[in-house]
Write a protein that holds these residues in place. Structure first.
Motif, PDB file in Angstrom:
ATOM      1  N   THR A 485       0.818  -1.201  -0.080  1.00  0.00           N
ATOM      2  CA  THR A 485      -0.026  -0.002   0.018  1.00  0.00           C
ATOM      3  C   THR A 485       0.740   1.488   0.027  1.00  0.00           C
ATOM      4  O   THR A 485       0.468   2.106  -0.755  1.00  0.00           O
ATOM      5  N   LEU A 486       1.918   1.284   0.819  1.00  0.00           N
ATOM      6  CA  LEU A 486       2.633   2.561   0.851  1.00  0.00           C
ATOM      7  C   LEU A 486       3.532   2.431  -0.598  1.00  0.00           C
ATOM      8  O   LEU A 486       3.589   3.724  -0.774  1.00  0.00           O
ATOM      9  N   LEU A 487       4.143   1.727  -0.844  1.00  0.00           N
ATOM     10  CA  LEU A 487       4.728   1.537  -2.192  1.00  0.00           C
ATOM     11  C   LEU A 487       3.637   2.214  -3.451  1.00  0.00           C
ATOM     12  O   LEU A 487       4.278   3.073  -4.089  1.00  0.00           O
ATOM     13  N   ALA A 488       2.518   1.721  -3.402  1.00  0.00           N
ATOM     14  CA  ALA A 488       1.464   2.310  -4.368  1.00  0.00           C
ATOM     15  C   ALA A 488       1.333   3.744  -4.144  1.00  0.00           C
ATOM     16  O   ALA A 488       1.125   4.411  -5.160  1.00  0.00           O
ATOM     17  N   GLU A 489       1.213   4.207  -3.157  1.00  0.00           N
ATOM     18  CA  GLU A 489       1.066   5.588  -2.677  1.00  0.00           C
ATOM     19  C   GLU A 489       2.214   6.449  -3.071  1.00  0.00           C
ATOM     20  O   GLU A 489       1.943   7.161  -3.740  1.00  0.00           O
ATOM     21  N   ARG A 490       3.734   6.046  -3.078  1.00  0.00           N
ATOM     22  CA  ARG A 490       4.475   6.658  -3.500  1.00  0.00           C
ATOM     23  C   ARG A 490       4.543   6.711  -4.932  1.00  0.00           C
ATOM     24  O   ARG A 490       4.790   7.765  -5.820  1.00  0.00           O
ATOM     25  N   MET A 491       4.137   5.586  -5.726  1.00  0.00           N
ATOM     26  CA  MET A 491       3.950   5.551  -7.184  1.00  0.00           C
ATOM     27  C   MET A 491       3.018   6.709  -7.501  1.00  0.00           C
ATOM     28  O   MET A 491       3.242   7.348  -8.476  1.00  0.00           O
ATOM     29  N   ARG A 492       1.708   6.534  -6.793  1.00  0.00           N
ATOM     30  CA  ARG A 492       0.537   7.559  -7.462  1.00  0.00           C
ATOM     31  C   ARG A 492       0.932   8.866  -7.364  1.00  0.00           C
ATOM     32  O   ARG A 492       0.591   9.899  -8.067  1.00  0.00           O
ATOM     33  N   ALA A 493       1.957   9.146  -6.099  1.00  0.00           N
ATOM     34  CA  ALA A 493       2.235  10.600  -5.848  1.00  0.00           C
ATOM     35  C   ALA A 493       3.332  11.079  -7.001  1.00  0.00           C
ATOM     36  O   ALA A 493       3.211  12.060  -7.533  1.00  0.00           O
ATOM     37  N   SER A 494       4.018  10.179  -7.492  1.00  0.00           N
ATOM     38  CA  SER A 494       5.191  10.562  -8.770  1.00  0.00           C
ATOM     39  C   SER A 494       4.244  10.704  -9.917  1.00  0.00           C
ATOM     40  O   SER A 494       4.450  11.757 -10.774  1.00  0.00           O
ATOM     41  N   ALA A 495       3.095   9.780 -10.064  1.00  0.00           N
ATOM     42  CA  ALA A 495       2.304   9.999 -11.426  1.00  0.00           C
ATOM     43  C   ALA A 495       1.555  11.319 -11.308  1.00  0.00           C
ATOM     44  O   ALA A 495       1.385  11.966 -12.363  1.00  0.00           O
ATOM     45  N   ALA A 496       0.854  11.750 -10.001  1.00  0.00           N
ATOM     46  CA  ALA A 496       0.326  12.988 -10.016  1.00  0.00           C
ATOM     47  C   ALA A 496       1.283  14.371 -10.352  1.00  0.00           C
ATOM     48  O   ALA A 496       0.993  15.175 -10.833  1.00  0.00           O
ATOM     49  N   ARG A 497       2.628  14.163 -10.043  1.00  0.00           N
ATOM     50  CA  ARG A 497       3.420  15.101 -10.123  1.00  0.00           C
ATOM     51  C   ARG A 497       3.724  15.275 -11.613  1.00  0.00           C
ATOM     52  O   ARG A 497       3.810  16.284 -12.263  1.00  0.00           O
ATOM     53  N   ALA A 498       3.888  14.005 -12.037  1.00  0.00           N
ATOM     54  CA  ALA A 498       4.236  13.996 -13.524  1.00  0.00           C
ATOM     55  C   ALA A 498       3.077  14.410 -14.390  1.00  0.00           C
ATOM     56  O   ALA A 498       3.151  15.070 -15.550  1.00  0.00           O
ATOM     57  N   GLN A 499       1.650  14.354 -14.046  1.00  0.00           N
ATOM     58  CA  GLN A 499       0.692  14.768 -14.963  1.00  0.00           C
ATOM     59  C   GLN A 499       0.772  16.258 -15.058  1.00  0.00           C
ATOM     60  O   GLN A 499       0.270  16.794 -15.826  1.00  0.00           O
ATOM     61  N   ALA A 500       1.537  16.980 -14.201  1.00  0.00           N
ATOM     62  CA  ALA A 500       1.539  18.392 -14.227  1.00  0.00           C
ATOM     63  C   ALA A 500       2.605  18.759 -15.596  1.00  0.00           C
ATOM     64  O   ALA A 500       2.594  20.259 -15.713  1.00  0.00           O
ATOM     65  N   GLU A 501       3.453  17.872 -15.942  1.00  0.00           N
ATOM     66  CA  GLU A 501       4.329  18.083 -17.047  1.00  0.00           C
ATOM     67  C   GLU A 501       3.704  17.424 -18.378  1.00  0.00           C
ATOM     68  O   GLU A 501       3.699  16.422 -18.484  1.00  0.00           O
ATOM     69  N   PRO A 502       3.455  18.509 -19.205  1.00  0.00           N
ATOM     70  CA  PRO A 502       3.020  18.204 -20.731  1.00  0.00           C
ATOM     71  C   PRO A 502       3.971  16.773 -21.171  1.00  0.00           C
ATOM     72  O   PRO A 502       3.062  15.740 -21.502  1.00  0.00           O
ATOM     73  N   ALA A 503       5.258  16.936 -20.917  1.00  0.00           N
ATOM     74  CA  ALA A 503       6.189  15.978 -21.435  1.00  0.00           C
ATOM     75  C   ALA A 503       5.991  14.372 -20.743  1.00  0.00           C
ATOM     76  O   ALA A 503       6.324  13.420 -21.325  1.00  0.00           O
ATOM     77  N   LEU A 504       5.448  14.599 -19.811  1.00  0.00           N
ATOM     78  CA  LEU A 504       5.095  13.193 -18.924  1.00  0.00           C
ATOM     79  C   LEU A 504       3.887  12.623 -18.533  1.00  0.00           C
ATOM     80  O   LEU A 504       3.565  11.614 -17.827  1.00  0.00           O
ATOM     81  N   ARG A 505       2.795  13.408 -19.434  1.00  0.00           N
ATOM     82  CA  ARG A 505       1.663  13.077 -19.156  1.00  0.00           C
ATOM     83  C   ARG A 505       1.276  11.477 -19.404  1.00  0.00           C
ATOM     84  O   ARG A 505       0.506  10.618 -18.802  1.00  0.00           O
ATOM     85  N   GLU A 506       1.707  11.295 -20.713  1.00  0.00           N
ATOM     86  CA  GLU A 506       1.456   9.875 -21.075  1.00  0.00           C
ATOM     87  C   GLU A 506       2.005   8.892 -20.373  1.00  0.00           C
ATOM     88  O   GLU A 506       1.317   7.689 -19.953  1.00  0.00           O
ATOM     89  N   PRO A 507       3.119   8.781 -19.937  1.00  0.00           N
ATOM     90  CA  PRO A 507       3.894   7.703 -19.063  1.00  0.00           C
ATOM     91  C   PRO A 507       3.272   7.945 -17.592  1.00  0.00           C
ATOM     92  O   PRO A 507       2.998   6.807 -16.989  1.00  0.00           O
ATOM     93  N   ALA A 508       2.790   8.980 -17.093  1.00  0.00           N
ATOM     94  CA  ALA A 508       2.121   9.206 -15.923  1.00  0.00           C
ATOM     95  C   ALA A 508       0.624   8.325 -15.716  1.00  0.00           C
ATOM     96  O   ALA A 508       0.499   7.469 -14.951  1.00  0.00           O
TER      97      ALA A 508
END
Length: 613
Positions: A485-508
């Motif tokens: 659960t904790l690892l998944a939270e860390r992953m989702r947090a990275s994905a959320a930050r990446a969503q704010a970057e146009p170049a990283l939305r698709e990989p997020a």
């Protein structure tokens, strides 16, 4: 881009290692001291290791009937490494250590693995000493661990036996109290004293002349109250068995312990490291006129396996780093080759024109694919291993909350940190051979040796199957799934930050989907509650889980690349982003096939009758 640049980016721009200096344990350090350690290790690796990588591969250890002979270069490498202080890099100042963050220690040690993994004179010494610092008595720490940290003694771990490799519950080595009189055995200052008899197999650095003494940590079974050996793992205890007996000041007594070399194993790779079969208590070197190797029990009886896991988990992360650096060594070699080897003409309009000069092979798309795969595997694995090292620092120097989170994350990530590099960086080495073409499997080039050395790492410190069952059978379920659960939270947090970057939305978005697939597969694997069904496809689960972790690592590294873009060269920035894109376009989609059999609890392999094979 060289290895030092990659290390510095991961250490300082991504993991923010400089911030560790704000903690009291590391207060005397700055980036300048961290860089000085990197400088020293890079220099020693360049001068004492790299020039002799082929030498130690061809001049294997040999036994002359009395001692194991290693090339002089190995002796000089061991001496240089010990004198550098790296054996005690993370230890307290008052025992001669540097109190260096493990993150920096791991990064610095990568230079040695890159230069020659096969020399590796301090292979298990630090892990051996760290185990004793955690579970040994104060005198055991002073006499054995402190002398290992100085380089005066070296250390091993003795688990496997000829008839019991990974199945430790089946070990037959036994330890009985050394009760010549009824009182002294339990009151020996160095620990309760036993006599050990048995055989241990695959013991790395089990016999050599590099150090004054070799300290074996040996798993053995002791008799229960009825005098019979306790079956299973509950009867296993841990013992310190020195090659040469010592007094309470750590001085050699001049008497050899009853530990004898039975033979050297000659392996596919890591040929510069002696790998041994040891006989304990056969009577070749009787102590006080009797057969039986003297061993001093560590901690409580019956807890040997739990103590040994302290060392095994360290060793698993270390093997992951070894595999990583071999993968990167092959990448650097094949990249250099591809930039300088002319062959073929570019594919374009009008077809190939034989009148034109050949182009360098790096100009061919498929060669670039193979190089980019190696870069994505190697640099991604390096980031994963340094992340685990950073979690070790957090576990021991962070706040109570962050330390607990680091513990949970390490529990889940350790099987990945060992297995993912050992599989995928081996594939990188295979690709490095392919880039070289026919030259790749000749000894004129180093890439065939890198592949041979790396092939051992899929088995070292627990096979893929063992890591997979540990992950799916224990780690994702432990403590109610808190670690997952904790690892998944860390992953989702990275994905959320990446969503704010146009170049990283698709990989997020791709990471978020992959994480959901992992969660669903975990639930469906255990839907019936039957371990035989859940674990039948544990390895595909491990592969998919590992790829998802690496996708997260690459996304987080990409975020750090964007943050540091102004300070990076264009080659660094574009190369790192390209490797991230490769991983998401070519690698992450593979998890669908792996997880399909996990979700379905496919029993094709498990149920095929033996006679059908």
């Amino acid at each position: 881009m060289n290895h030092r640049q990659t290390l510095e980016f991961l250490l300082y721009d991504w993991l923010q290692a400089e911030s560790l200096s704000a903690r009291s344990r590391f207060a005397e350090h700055t980036r300048a001291t961290f860089d000085a350690v990197l400088d020293t290790c890079e220099r020693i690796a360049r001068e004492k290791y790299a020039p002799f990588n082929r030498l130690v591969d061809t001049e294997e250890p040999r036994f002359d009937g009395e001692k194991v002979i290693l090339p002089q270069a190995t002796h000089e490498a061991y001496r240089a490494y010990a004198e550098s202080g790296m054996l005690s890099a993370a230890q307290d100042y008052d025992i001669g250590g540097m109190q260096l963050p493990y993150t920096v220690e791991a990064a610095a040690n990568s230079f040695f693995a890159l230069a020659s993994i096969s020399i590796n004179p301090a292979l298990l010494t630090v892990g051996n000493a760290n185990l004793l610092m955690a579970h040994g008595s104060p005198l055991q720490q002073k006499v054995f661990a402190h002398n290992e940290f100085s380089g005066r003694f070296s250390g091993t771990m003795c688990l496997s036996e000829p008839q019991a490799g990974s199945s430790l519950s089946d070990i037959a080595t036994r330890a009985v109290p050394d009760a010549q009189d009824d009182a002294s055995w339990e009151q020996d200052p160095l620990g309760p004293r036993y006599r050990l008899t048995g055989h241990k197999m695959w013991i790395s650095a089990g016999e050599h002349e590099l150090s004054e003494n070799i300290i074996h940590l040996v798993l053995a079974k002791i008799p229960g109250p009825d005098g019979k050996l306790v079956p299973g793992t509950k009867g296993i205890s841990l013992f310190i068995v020195p090659k040469k007996l010592v007094d309470t000041e750590g001085r050699l007594t001049g008497e050899r312990n009853d530990v004898a070399l039975a033979g050297l194993n000659h392996k596919l790779g890591w040929r510069g490291t002696s790998n041994t079969l040891l006989n304990f208590g056969e009577g070749k070197y009787p102590v006080a006129g009797r057969a039986g190797a003297i061993g001093y029990r560590v901690g409580e009886p019956g807890r040997g396996l739990s103590y040994m896991f302290h060392m095994m988990n360290e060793a698993r992360i270390a093997i992951g780093m070894a595999a990583t650096m071999l993968g990167l060594a092959g990448y650097y070699a094949s990249l250099d080759y591809a930039k300088n080897r002319p062959q073929g003409r570019p594919v374009g309009e009008g077809g190939k024109d034989a009148a034109k000069p050949p182009v360098r092979i790096i100009e061919h798309a498929d060669v670039r694919r193979m190089l980019l795969a190696q870069k994505a595997y190697g640099e991604g694995a390096l980031a994963l291993n340094l992340l685990c090292a950073r979690l070790v620092d957090e576990r021991y120097t962070g706040t109570p909350e962050s330390a607990e989170e680091a513990r949970l994350l390490l529990e889940v990530l350790t099987p990945i940190a060992k297995s993912w590099p050992s599989e995928n960086c081996l594939e990188a080495n295979s690709l490095a051979i392919q880039v070289h073409g026919g030259y790749g499997y000749t000894r004129d080039f180093p890439v065939e040796q890198y592949w041979r050395d790396n092939r051992l790492n899929m088995i070292h410190e627990g096979t893929h199957g063992i890591q997979a069952m540990d992950l799916l059978g224990r780690k994702v379920l432990m403590e109610g799934g808190r670690g997952l659960t904790l690892l998944a939270e860390r992953m989702r947090a990275s994905a959320a930050r990446a969503q704010a970057e146009p170049a990283l939305r698709e990989p997020a978005q791709a990471l978020t989907l992959a994480l959901a697939q992992i969660g669903q597969a975990t639930q469906e694997a255990w839907a019936t509650g039957q371990p035989s069904e859940a674990l039948a496809n544990a390895v595909p689960y491990l592969q998919a889980f590992g790829h998802t972790v690496l996708a997260w690592v690459w996304l987080d590294v990409a975020l750090a690349t964007l943050r540091a873009d102004a300070t990076l060269s264009k080659a660094q920035s574009v190369g790192r982003m390209g490797a991230m894109q490769y991983f998401y376009h070519y690698e992450l989609p593979k998890i669908g096939a792996w997880l399909q059999v996990v979700r379905q609890r496919d029993m094709t392999c498990a149920n095929l009758p033996e006679e059908a094979f």
